[in-house]
Design a protein around this motif. Structure first.
Motif, mmCIF file in Angstrom:
data_model
loop_
_atom_site.group_PDB
_atom_site.id
_atom_site.type_symbol
_atom_site.label_atom_id
_atom_site.label_comp_id
_atom_site.label_asym_id
_atom_site.label_seq_id
_atom_site.Cartn_x
_atom_site.Cartn_y
_atom_site.Cartn_z
ATOM 1 N N UNK A 233 0.831 -1.199 0.000
ATOM 2 C CA UNK A 233 0.000 0.000 0.000
ATOM 3 C C UNK A 233 0.869 1.254 0.000
ATOM 4 N N UNK A 234 1.937 1.205 0.770
ATOM 5 C CA UNK A 234 2.813 2.378 0.872
ATOM 6 C C UNK A 234 3.496 2.651 -0.453
ATOM 7 N N UNK A 235 3.941 1.547 -1.133
ATOM 8 C CA UNK A 235 4.617 1.711 -2.416
ATOM 9 C C UNK A 235 3.671 2.292 -3.449
ATOM 10 N N UNK A 236 2.469 1.793 -3.473
ATOM 11 C CA UNK A 236 1.499 2.284 -4.464
ATOM 12 C C UNK A 236 1.154 3.737 -4.190
ATOM 13 N N UNK A 237 0.955 4.064 -2.911
ATOM 14 C CA UNK A 237 0.607 5.454 -2.556
ATOM 15 C C UNK A 237 1.730 6.408 -2.921
ATOM 16 N N UNK A 242 3.945 10.712 -6.389
ATOM 17 C CA UNK A 242 4.974 11.239 -7.263
ATOM 18 C C UNK A 242 4.375 11.586 -8.624
ATOM 19 N N UNK A 243 3.479 10.770 -9.085
ATOM 20 C CA UNK A 243 2.858 11.043 -10.398
ATOM 21 C C UNK A 243 2.024 12.302 -10.368
ATOM 22 N N UNK A 244 1.291 12.475 -9.295
ATOM 23 C CA UNK A 244 0.386 13.617 -9.213
ATOM 24 C C UNK A 244 1.100 14.857 -8.658
ATOM 25 N N UNK A 245 2.234 14.615 -8.001
ATOM 26 C CA UNK A 245 2.960 15.749 -7.408
ATOM 27 C C UNK A 245 2.321 16.249 -6.143
ATOM 28 N N UNK A 246 1.760 15.383 -5.352
ATOM 29 C CA UNK A 246 1.103 15.753 -4.099
ATOM 30 C C UNK A 246 1.670 14.906 -2.980
ATOM 31 N N UNK A 247 1.253 15.181 -1.783
ATOM 32 C CA UNK A 247 1.719 14.413 -0.613
ATOM 33 C C UNK A 247 0.892 13.147 -0.502
ATOM 34 N N UNK A 248 1.516 12.009 -0.148
ATOM 35 C CA UNK A 248 0.790 10.744 -0.009
ATOM 36 C C UNK A 248 -0.119 10.698 1.202
ATOM 37 N N UNK A 249 -0.012 11.729 2.062
ATOM 38 C CA UNK A 249 -0.868 11.691 3.262
ATOM 39 C C UNK A 249 -2.336 11.915 2.908
ATOM 40 N N UNK A 250 -2.597 12.495 1.807
ATOM 41 C CA UNK A 250 -3.986 12.771 1.442
ATOM 42 C C UNK A 250 -4.703 11.584 0.781
ATOM 43 N N UNK A 251 -4.011 10.442 0.603
ATOM 44 C CA UNK A 251 -4.613 9.269 -0.033
ATOM 45 C C UNK A 251 -5.075 8.287 1.021
#
Length: 265
Positions: A233-237, A242-251
């Motif tokens: 899950x962490x790898x996918x997030x 990185x693709x969207x250019x946002x922080x993974x905390x919002x997923x």
């Protein structure tokens, strides 16, 4: 020559006698008719076997009208000669019977075996007696005629009874014939039904074998598999961030589903 002389002698004798009876017009002489018949009979009786055969060997197409009548008379005389036997020389009286323009003369002749009757039919032509028919018939006793008639009657009745019995038997067998026909029709119907049943069974067997050979098409089922793997899950997030250019905390990853495109790749 002997054959021709026999025919010529009888014919000339008859013509001489006919000329002698031409004295009266429209009538005929009874005495001359009897003499003619007697003389004709004497000529027949005087013929031996050789003379008879010579006369009968003549071609009928070459004979005149008078000679043809004599030919038929000799043929009739030969036909009964074996049955009646040799004439004894005893003759009966000549009997005459008139019928329109004809005179029928009959005379009975005794023979060794049985008597026979000479019948001469004359055509009256201006007082002349012209023979048109000569026939010889055997004479049978009353007992012989009755016996022959009884035999013919029994034969006829027997034939009729036999035919009636055969017809009755055929009619009696008509019922059996109908039964045989019905049985034959029933057998044909049963045979037809058996053939149809065999055809249906063959078709069903073929369909069953085809169903067994062809495998069923696979049914695609979508199954959701929840992956409880924090590292995955962490790898996918992180990849998505990185693709969207946002922080993974919002997923928030709620479920992971395997993609068909990913499988082909």
């Amino acid at each position: 020559m002997k054959k021709i002389s026999c025919l010529f002698g009888i014919a000339v004798s008859m013509m001489v006698l006919l000329c002698g009876c031409g004295g009266e017009k429209l009538e005929y002489s009874i005495d001359d008719a009897k003499e003619n018949t007697t003389y004709l009979l004497q000529q027949f009786v005087a013929l031996d076997d050789a003379s008879i055969e010579e006369i009968l060997s003549s071609a009928t197409s070459t004979l005149g009208e008078q000679n043809l009548v004599i030919y038929e008379g000799v043929e009739s005389y030969k036909a009964i000669l074996e049955e009646v036997g040799t004439p004894t020389g005893e003759y009966g009286e000549v009997e005459l019977k008139e019928a329109e323009d004809e005179v029928i003369a009959t005379m009975e002749v005794e023979c060794k075996e049985r008597a026979f009757t000479l019948e001469v039919i004359y055509y009256v032509d201006n007082g002349n007696l012209v023979p048109t028919s000569i026939a010889c018939t055997a004479v049978y006793s009353l007992g012989e005629m009755l016996g022959s008639a009884a035999g013919n009657t029994l034969l006829g009745m027997g034939s009729v009874f036999i035919i009636l019995i055969v017809i009755s038997a055929v009619i009696g067998q008509l019922k059996n014939i109908d039964m045989l026909i019905d049985k034959a029709i029933q057998k044909l119907s049963e045979r037809k039904k058996r053939k149809q049943t065999a055809k249906k069974a063959t078709r069903a067997d073929i369909a069953q074998e085809t169903a067994e050979v062809v495998p069923a098409a696979p049914v695609a089922e979508e199954t959701e598999e929840l992956v409880d793997d924090l590292e995955l899950v962490a790898v996918i997030a992180a990849a998505i961030a990185m693709t969207e250019g946002v922080s993974p905390d919002g997923f928030v990853v709620r479920s992971i589903r395997r993609s068909a495109k990913w499988k082909r790749a």
